[in-house]
Design an enzyme around this catalytic site. Structure first.
Site, PDB file in Angstrom:
ATOM      1  N   ASP A 199      16.774 -29.335  39.135  1.00  0.00           N
ATOM      2  CA  ASP A 199      15.933 -29.841  37.967  1.00  0.00           C
ATOM      3  C   ASP A 199      17.774 -28.404  37.585  1.00  0.00           C
ATOM      4  O   ASP A 199      18.543 -27.797  37.918  1.00  0.00           O
ATOM      5  CB  ASP A 199      15.885 -28.570  37.613  1.00  0.00           C
ATOM      6  CG  ASP A 199      14.996 -27.929  36.256  1.00  0.00           C
ATOM      7  OD1 ASP A 199      15.980 -28.799  35.016  1.00  0.00           O
ATOM      8  OD2 ASP A 199      14.528 -27.274  35.583  1.00  0.00           O
TER       9      ASP A 199
ATOM     10  N   ASP B 165      14.176 -26.341  41.649  1.00  0.00           N
ATOM     11  CA  ASP B 165      15.149 -25.714  40.610  1.00  0.00           C
ATOM     12  C   ASP B 165      14.809 -24.395  40.768  1.00  0.00           C
ATOM     13  O   ASP B 165      14.830 -23.307  41.178  1.00  0.00           O
ATOM     14  CB  ASP B 165      13.677 -24.815  39.388  1.00  0.00           C
ATOM     15  CG  ASP B 165      14.259 -24.030  37.757  1.00  0.00           C
ATOM     16  OD1 ASP B 165      15.671 -24.108  38.274  1.00  0.00           O
ATOM     17  OD2 ASP B 165      13.513 -24.376  36.872  1.00  0.00           O
TER      18      ASP B 165
ATOM     19  N   GLU C  55      25.922 -12.785  39.295  1.00  0.00           N
ATOM     20  CA  GLU C  55      24.102 -14.949  38.639  1.00  0.00           C
ATOM     21  C   GLU C  55      24.163 -15.557  39.174  1.00  0.00           C
ATOM     22  O   GLU C  55      23.540 -16.202  39.987  1.00  0.00           O
ATOM     23  CB  GLU C  55      24.803 -14.651  37.196  1.00  0.00           C
ATOM     24  CG  GLU C  55      24.915 -13.885  36.034  1.00  0.00           C
ATOM     25  CD  GLU C  55      24.821 -14.497  34.934  1.00  0.00           C
ATOM     26  OE1 GLU C  55      25.253 -15.487  35.076  1.00  0.00           O
ATOM     27  OE2 GLU C  55      24.781 -13.701  34.035  1.00  0.00           O
TER      28      GLU C  55
ATOM     29  N   HIS D  70      10.059 -26.399  37.806  1.00  0.00           N
ATOM     30  CA  HIS D  70      10.825 -25.440  36.662  1.00  0.00           C
ATOM     31  C   HIS D  70       9.948 -24.459  36.021  1.00  0.00           C
ATOM     32  O   HIS D  70      10.405 -23.529  35.687  1.00  0.00           O
ATOM     33  CB  HIS D  70      11.142 -26.347  35.555  1.00  0.00           C
ATOM     34  CG  HIS D  70      11.644 -26.065  33.945  1.00  0.00           C
ATOM     35  ND1 HIS D  70      12.774 -25.341  34.104  1.00  0.00           N
ATOM     36  CD2 HIS D  70      11.217 -25.526  33.195  1.00  0.00           C
ATOM     37  CE1 HIS D  70      12.488 -24.497  32.811  1.00  0.00           C
ATOM     38  NE2 HIS D  70      12.225 -24.777  32.586  1.00  0.00           N
TER      39      HIS D  70
END
Length: 285
Positions: A137, A66, A104, A259
């Site tokens: 993920d 993840d 980000e 996750h």
């Protein structure tokens, strides 16, 4: 307990190397299914491997990823990796911290270099020359695929990658009250898998989408079709997911744990005793 106060309590317990199991009062009364689920979660937090795969995989390691860059106080969590061996036993849970990133998105090359260095040097899991399956993920982005190509060349890894997606518009419909489990549909290069049998309690059950399979060919990742064996492998990995034995969606264990691991780190649930990570204790489920 309010979520904010609960997170503080959880953080403090982990600082004291105490792993806890909280039972929400909304789960009472406890029927057999709920009791079994709670028991298995407690066992997994203690590092007890209750289930294994029905058959050994051809991969040396299966890794759930993840990749979710998140600023948490003084640190920057780029993602998490959860490693399983070919028999389905959890070997390592690995948080991946990086220096501050611009924007980000995370620097994929830096992330994967840090990940494999942690595997080899800190967590004693040699990957050079190994056969590995990476389950992401969400979706592997082009920059991540290119970064993995460099890892393949540097470590001589025979790598297979597959996207595991939860958000999409495909649904299975049935006239009856339940759908049979272990059904899937292939549309184009994507596969929609419903590995679990669910009653129609809250809308229509959502299958998981398998997409973007790539294998190592000529030192690079090359896109290929998802096979029936791939679907069977993913299904087998859902059967060893302790966290959602009776949930409304059942994900492959490596992906679901990665996750939940990221979500725990976002809340500051970080263990100080790294032996918990080396032993694969699922303190975060």
């Amino acid at each position: 307990i309010p979520d904010e106060k609960f997170d503080k309590i959880k953080r403090r317990l982990l600082e004291l190397n105490v792993i806890s199991q909280v039972i929400n009062d909304s789960t009472f009364p406890l029927d057999t299914a709920k009791r079994n689920c709670i028991l298995l979660q407690v066992l997994s937090k203690l590092g007890i491997k209750y289930y294994a795969l029905q058959r050994p995989f051809e991969y040396d390691y299966v890794v759930g990823l993840d990749i979710t860059p998140t600023k948490t106080g003084a640190s920057y969590v780029a993602g998490c990796a959860v490693m399983f061996d070919s028999h389905g036993y959890i070997r390592r849970t690995i948080p991946i911290d990086l220096e501050d990133q611009a924007g980000e998105k995370v620097d994929a090359k830096e992330l994967f270099e840090k990940m494999v260095n942690l595997m080899e040097r800190k967590y004693d899991m040699p990957i050079t020359g190994k056969t590995m399956l990476f389950l992401r993920d969400g979706r592997f982005y082009p920059a991540e695929i290119e970064a993995l190509n460099e890892i393949i060349r540097d470590y001589n890894i025979d790598l297979t990658i597959i996207n595991i997606e939860k958000k999409h518009g495909f649904r299975f419909l049935s006239e009856g009250k339940t759908l049979p489990r272990k059904i899937y549909a292939k549309i184009g290069n994507d596969v929609y898998l419903l590995p679990h049998k669910l009653p129609f309690v809250k809308g229509t059950p959502i299958p998981i989408r398998l997409s973007g399979k790539r294998i190592t060919a000529g030192g690079r990742l090359t896109e290929v079709e998802i096979t029936k064996k791939d679907v069977e492998d993913i299904y087998c990995l859902t059967t060893i997911n302790y966290a959602t034995l009776y949930g409304m969606m059942k994900l492959p264990a490596p992906v679901h744990y990665a996750h939940q691991f990221v979500n725990a780190l976002r809340k500051g649930w970080k263990v100080l005793n790294e032996e918990f990570l080396r032993e694969g204790l699922l303190y975060f489920i």
